[in-house]
Write an enzyme that holds these catalytic residues in place. Structure first.
Site, PDB file in Angstrom:
ATOM      1  N   CYS A 101      -0.160   9.800  19.077  1.00 30.76           N
ATOM      2  CA  CYS A 101      -0.941   9.780  20.305  1.00 30.76           C
ATOM      3  C   CYS A 101      -1.060   8.332  20.766  1.00 30.76           C
ATOM      4  CB  CYS A 101      -2.314  10.362  20.035  1.00 30.76           C
ATOM      5  SG  CYS A 101      -3.265  10.587  21.514  1.00 30.76           S
ATOM      6  N   HIS A 137       0.799  -1.233   0.000  1.00 34.64           N
ATOM      7  CA  HIS A 137       0.000   0.000   0.000  1.00 34.64           C
ATOM      8  C   HIS A 137       0.831   1.283   0.000  1.00 34.64           C
ATOM      9  CE1 HIS A 137      -0.022   1.103   4.466  1.00 34.64           C
ATOM     10  NE2 HIS A 137       0.567  -0.082   4.486  1.00 34.64           N
TER      11      HIS A 137
HETATM   12  C1  LIG Z   1       9.241   1.892   7.267  1.00 36.80           C
HETATM   13  C2  LIG Z   1       8.022   1.071   7.495  1.00 36.80           C
HETATM   14  N1  LIG Z   1       8.146  -0.197   7.877  1.00 36.80           N
HETATM   15  C3  LIG Z   1       7.086  -0.992   8.078  1.00 36.80           C
HETATM   16  C4  LIG Z   1       5.803  -0.512   7.930  1.00 36.80           C
HETATM   17  C5  LIG Z   1       4.642  -1.422   8.185  1.00 36.80           C
HETATM   18  O1  LIG Z   1       4.020  -1.800   6.984  1.00 36.80           O
HETATM   19  P1  LIG Z   1       2.559  -2.400   6.999  1.00 36.80           P
HETATM   20  O2  LIG Z   1       1.615  -1.281   7.287  1.00 36.80           O
HETATM   21  O3  LIG Z   1       2.358  -2.964   5.627  1.00 36.80           O
HETATM   22  O4  LIG Z   1       2.522  -3.467   8.033  1.00 36.80           O
HETATM   23  C6  LIG Z   1       5.611   0.832   7.562  1.00 36.80           C
HETATM   24  C7  LIG Z   1       4.251   1.387   7.452  1.00 36.80           C
HETATM   25  O5  LIG Z   1       4.020   2.553   7.693  1.00 36.80           O
HETATM   26  C8  LIG Z   1       6.747   1.640   7.332  1.00 36.80           C
HETATM   27  O6  LIG Z   1       6.634   2.915   6.972  1.00 36.80           O
END
Ligand SMILES: Cc1ncc(COP(=O)(O)O)c(C=O)c1O
Length: 395
Positions: free
Chosen positions: A323, A200
């Site tokens: 938060c 996503h």
């Molecule tokens: C750097 C990083 N790692 C891991 C994730 C986690 O991914 P997911 O939402 O697909 O579990 C995110 C999501 O914001 C992220 O920005």
């Protein structure tokens, strides 16, 4: 509405939807079933695996589909830990500004007796390969360092860190969730053993991701069940989401050069506009950063109020502070780069994509300037700063 929170999630692309919808409506077979409907789903699944592998310069049998970035990160860390343990190596190196998927998995491993070194991050939001080299010990089993930071967008020297790890014989994982689809990613050139990504973040669907594991590395299960993903990630495959992710990634890679140039120009226009606000400071290096990432701190205001007022103006943005359980904690990323608590509270992240225009950027600049001015007008902290009762952190 102007959507400027693409690091949180992205709008699914037409290519992703076109790949997914027929599979949801008609091609819903279970990829493990032997009849034609199932075997067609299997074919789609394997095509998607090949597409993802190509985008990363990996082999299809090095690609494992997961439920997203968090799961991929967790499985990479637990796999490396189990492999290290077998050789009596129980030390892991990471950084202070990783995503919580990494930091909390490390907490869990610490409770299992692993020692964790979290490297300091330079005030420009970067760590160096030299820091990694110095931190490696004889009992180090894993280095895990994110490719690009999710808050401040800084891009780490992954190829140089990969070379150090290879030379020292230490496994290397990179959380590339924010990087894949936005900057070129090459698992071979970077010499990474594990890499995580999430659908996503590049206009694919949510709840689907990938763990790349270099051939020969046997993943440790964190989910138990059937034989899917060679038994390493059991659970009926979400074929529509996997295919949507692969389509979005293929498109992102095809358009990467043009989109990067365009989004970088929009980013720099936005940075220049917001930097005109007095006592505002860009967080993270201005050059070594993701094309779409803008992150500022402002003296004398609270990030949350800023977000709510921007929302009133139809602008979706994000703040560094989260938060959590009712208490407002400043972002661990901003603290890691040396921003003091009071300034870290007044942060704003705007993350852009290629669908945005210069006019959107100018609207954002005008809105942020107005809202920061308004909030400072009612802020006792700002009054104290103006009256010299407190000193400015950001000049
Ligand atoms: C750097 C990083 N790692 C891991 C994730 C986690 O991914 P997911 O939402 O697909 O579990 C995110 C999501 O914001 C992220 O920005």
């Amino acid at each position: 509405m102007i959507y400027a929170d693409n690091a949180a999630t992205t709008r699914p692309s037409r290519a992703a939807l076109d790949a997914m919808l027929p599979l949801l409506e008609e091609g819903y077979g279970n990829a493990s079933s032997l009849y034609t409907l199932g075997q067609k789903a299997r074919e789609h699944l394997e095509n998607a695996r090949a597409q993802v592998a190509k985008a990363l310069n990996a082999q299809p049998n090095e690609i494992y589909f997961t439920s997203g970035g968090s799961e991929a990160d967790t499985q990479a860390l637990f796999t490396a830990a189990r492999l290290g343990e077998k050789q009596g190596k129980k030390h892991i190196i990471s950084t202070k500004f990783e995503h919580h998927a990494i930091l909390h998995a490390l907490d869990a491993l610490e409770k299992q007796g692993f020692a964790v070194t979290l490297l300091d991050v330079h005030e420009n939001g970067l760590v160096t390969a030299e820091q990694v080299a110095q931190a490696i010990r004889p009992d180090t089993c894993l280095v895990t360092i994110m490719t690009a930071n999710n808050e401040i967008g800084t891009i780490q020297p992954i190829a140089a860190i990969g070379a150090v790890c290879k030379e020292k014989g230490v496994l290397f994982h990179t959380d590339a969730v924010q990087a894949v689809g936005h900057i070129p990613v090459d698992v071979k050139a970077w010499q990474v053993d594990f890499l995580s990504l999430s659908g996503h973040k590049f206009h694919g669907p949510k709840g689907v991701g990938v763990l790349f594991a270099r051939r020969g590395l046997v993943l440790a299960n964190i989910i138990f069940g059937g034989a899917q993903e060679r038994g390493r990630r059991p659970g009926t495959e979400n074929v529509p989401a996997i295919c949507g992710m692969a389509a979005a990634l293929t498109e992102a890679v095809e358009h990467m050069d043009a989109d990067r140039a365009r989004v970088t120009a929009l980013r720099d226009r936005l940075i220049a506009g917001i930097a005109k606000i007095p006592h505002s400071g860009l967080n993270g290096d201005a050059v070594q950063r993701l094309p779409g990432n803008v992150n500022f701190c402002f003296e004398g205001i609270e990030g949350e109020s800023l977000l709510l007022l921007l929302d009133d103006k139809g602008i979706c943005a994000s703040s560094g502070s989260a938060c959590t359980s009712g208490s407002l904690d400043p972002s661990h990323v901003l603290l890691a780069i040396g921003r003091p608590h009071e300034v870290a509270h007044g942060s704003l992240r705007l993350t852009l994509d290629a669908s945005m225009t210069e006019s959107d950027i100018d609207t954002i600049i005008a809105a942020v300037t107005e809202v920061v001015g308004y909030l400072r007008g009612i802020s006792p902290v700002w009054r104290d700063l103006q009256e010299g009762k407190r000193s400015y952190v950001i000049q």
